[in-house]
Design an enzyme around this catalytic site. Structure first.
Site, mmCIF file in Angstrom:
data_model
loop_
_atom_site.group_PDB
_atom_site.id
_atom_site.type_symbol
_atom_site.label_atom_id
_atom_site.label_comp_id
_atom_site.label_asym_id
_atom_site.label_seq_id
_atom_site.Cartn_x
_atom_site.Cartn_y
_atom_site.Cartn_z
ATOM 1 N N CYS A 17 44.376 37.941 29.988
ATOM 2 C CA CYS A 17 45.289 39.011 29.582
ATOM 3 C C CYS A 17 46.245 39.386 30.706
ATOM 4 C CB CYS A 17 44.519 40.264 29.129
ATOM 5 S SG CYS A 17 43.457 39.988 27.728
ATOM 6 N N HIS A 32 47.303 43.966 33.796
ATOM 7 C CA HIS A 32 46.653 43.490 32.569
ATOM 8 C C HIS A 32 47.577 43.812 31.392
ATOM 9 C CE1 HIS A 32 43.771 43.680 29.192
ATOM 10 N NE2 HIS A 32 42.920 42.981 29.924
ATOM 11 N N ASP A 49 45.805 52.102 36.125
ATOM 12 C CA ASP A 49 44.852 51.406 35.264
ATOM 13 C C ASP A 49 43.574 51.206 36.090
ATOM 14 O OD1 ASP A 49 43.267 49.582 33.963
ATOM 15 O OD2 ASP A 49 44.853 48.125 33.577
ATOM 16 N N LYS A 65 33.111 48.210 30.367
ATOM 17 C CA LYS A 65 33.064 47.564 31.680
ATOM 18 C C LYS A 65 32.179 48.351 32.648
ATOM 19 C CE LYS A 65 37.793 45.838 31.226
ATOM 20 N NZ LYS A 65 37.635 44.476 30.710
ATOM 21 N N GLN A 74 39.182 48.235 35.925
ATOM 22 C CA GLN A 74 38.339 47.403 36.785
ATOM 23 C C GLN A 74 37.818 48.184 37.992
ATOM 24 O OE1 GLN A 74 37.460 44.180 36.197
ATOM 25 N NE2 GLN A 74 38.684 43.977 34.349
#
Lengths: 142, 406
Positions: free
Chosen positions: B364, B122, B199, B225, B202
């Protein structure tokens, strides 16, 4: 009264009550538009402020305020292409001085497009109308 | 037993209509909806328990501070960090990765030093590293995914050279749903002396996360999220890395003493938290994490795997639809295009008329779009409250798109 071409769309839309049929009609109008060659899809013709890519190419015949406004356009999105076709019906073959007198939001509202298009697309529509008015104003002043 | 209908009742927005149709919310990858408990916690904080944190000795400040600071422990528990001191709280993954870029990488990396990234990162895990590339000559090394959208950990490790100073990789692709074996990457990278940033924006939404088991140096999560308020989040930072970091944003709260010609910092993690934080957002995030943990991350994952399998079977049945990313272990995230000239924006506009919210665009993830050779896709991303009936609604909406746009 708008142009005959636009009035024809407005008449058709009166019969198309559900949104799917209106979308279908708008998409079909986009498909049957004269194409815009790749050579004209350049930064100068690109309209910013649309969610998808849009190009508008003015093709003005004559000089001064009585010159006839025409344009061709294209988008990589099919619904937006249809909107360009609607704007061609609204503005093509109108004297450049008269282009500025057309109340585009009111005319488009007659088609219910304000209700049927997302805010981002409405913004794209606004950006296209602004570009058209700018092009016509430049031609009228020339 | 996971009862999705009961879960749905916790989310008031799910009972509203869009364009006269029941909302089918499939844009969870962009941001998730909030359970009533989170909304109530935000209201309660502003109604009865609000003041600035870490400052006052009065009752309200004490209550707000205790509630806010308790979230640090909840984040530690959620990520299975060994100590809440390993958690820096902030507005989410974008701020977190910028913190690591500015606070840890910038003062340590020399021209020619390398950062290894996957092509499916991302922008939040790309652009901060571009700052280092532009400003101090750091080199970005990109690792490709395979045809299914899987990232081979060995390819990441093979990209590590003598000048590699960091591996920065997603745990779960926001576009393809691919789950990355970040534990294998971390083990291999550490064997070569290279730290790893994950990261988790998600992944933490869809599966249990254990930062001690992964062994990574940095693990960033995003509150909005995770069914929490926007502007909330945090990052796990291994204590050895914390000790190497200089502060990033300067201001109140992160200092010990300030004089006209000298300043000393608070101890980590406070050293990395300047200014008045998102107090109420973070309190809301704490409630969201409790909500998810009460449902059970394994139960959420099992429910979403069921949705994934069902959606995969139904979408595979549409021979005019191209789904990007076929990883066997992917999450319930489906990016797709239609055969022919239909634009992702056309699809999302028509689906919206059916009350179905999906995302259209580049997500993104510019380098991934280039890798896939597409300008844009539509993405349906599922969450803990989605149902198989909503998969059916999506398929029906896509059939309409196919009819209108082909």
């Amino acid at each position: 009264m708008a142009t005959p071409a636009f009035e024809e769309i407005a008449d058709t839309f009166e019969f198309l009550e559900d949104w799917e049929d209106r979308y279908r009609h708008v998409i079909d109008m986009g498909k049957s538009m004269p194409p815009l060659e790749d050579a004209f899809r350049v930064p100068a013709t690109k309209v910013d402020g649309c969610a998808s890519q849009v190009w508008l190419l003015p093709e003005i015949e004559g000089q001064g305020p009585s010159a006839t406004f025409q344009f061709r356009g294209a988008s990589d999105a099919m619904i937006v292409s249809g909107l360009i076709a609607v704007l061609r019906a609204l503005y093509n073959d109108v004297a450049v001085a008269d282009v500025l007198r057309i109340d585009a939001p009111a005319e488009l509202a007659r088609l219910g497009l304000n209700d049927h298009l997302s805010a981002q697309r409405s913004n794209g529509l606004r950006a296209m109308v602004e570009r058209i008015r700018l092009l016509a104003a430049e031609a009228a002043g020339a | 037993m996971y009862n999705v209908q009961t879960v749905r009742k916790d989310f008031p927005i799910l009972s509203r209509e869009i364009n006269g149709k029941p909302l089918v919310y499939l844009d969870n990858g962009a941001s998730a909806q909030k359970p009533q408990a989170v909304i109530d916690a935000v209201t309660q904080a502003y109604t009865m328990e609000y003041a600035n944190v870490h400052r006052g000795l009065h009752t309200l400040s004490t209550i707000a501070t205790e509630k806010y600071e308790a979230v640090r422990g909840k984040l530690a528990k959620f990520l299975n960090a060994a100590s809440e001191d390993h958690i820096v709280m902030n507005s989410g993954t974008t701020e977190s990765i910028n913190l690591i870029a500015y606070g840890w990488a910038m003062p340590r990396f020399e021209p020619g030093d390398e950062i290894v990234l996957s092509v499916m990162e991302h922008h939040a895990n790309i652009v901060p590293w571009h700052f280092l590339r532009e400003r101090q000559g750091v080199v970005l090394k990109w690792v490709d995914i395979d045809a299914n959208g899987d990232l081979d950990p060995q390819k990441v490790l093979d990209a590590i050279g003598p000048k590699t100073r960091l591996v920065a990789v997603t745990h779960l692709s926001n576009v393809l749903g691919t789950v990355v074996d970040v534990k294998a990457i971390t083990e291999g990278a550490h064997a070569k002396g290279v730290p790893v940033l994950v990261d988790g924006s998600q992944a933490a939404v869809h599966m249990p996360v254990d930062v001690q088991d992964i062994g990574c140096d940095f693990y960033a999560v995003t509150g909005h999220k995770l069914y929490g308020p926007s502007g909330s989040g945090g990052i796990y930072i291994r204590p050895e890395r914390q000790a190497e970091m200089r502060p990033f944003i300067g201001g109140g709260d992160m200092i010990r003493e300030v004089h006209k010609d000298a300043v000393t910092w608070a101890d980590p993690p406070m050293k990395f938290e300047a200014g008045t934080p998102g107090i109420v957002q973070q309190i809301g995030l704490g409630v969201a994490l409790e909500y998810m943990m009460a449902l059970g991350m394994d139960n959420i994952a099992a429910h979403e795997h069921h949705l994934r399998d069902y959606a995969r079977a139904r979408l595979d049945g549409l021979n005019w639809l191209n789904v990007q990313g076929q990883s066997a272990t992917k999450a319930a995230v489906f990016s797709f295009t239609l055969n022919g000239a239909a634009h992702a924006h056309d699809i999302s506009t028509i689906l919206d008329k059916r009350g179905i919210a999906v995302r259209a665009g580049q997500h993104c993830a510019g380098p991934l779009m280039e890798h896939l050779g597409v300008d844009a896709t539509c993405r349906a991303s599922f969450g803990l409250y989605n149902t198989v009936e909503e998969v059916d609604a999506l398929v029906s909406g896509l059939e309409l798109c196919h009819e209108l746009l082909s």
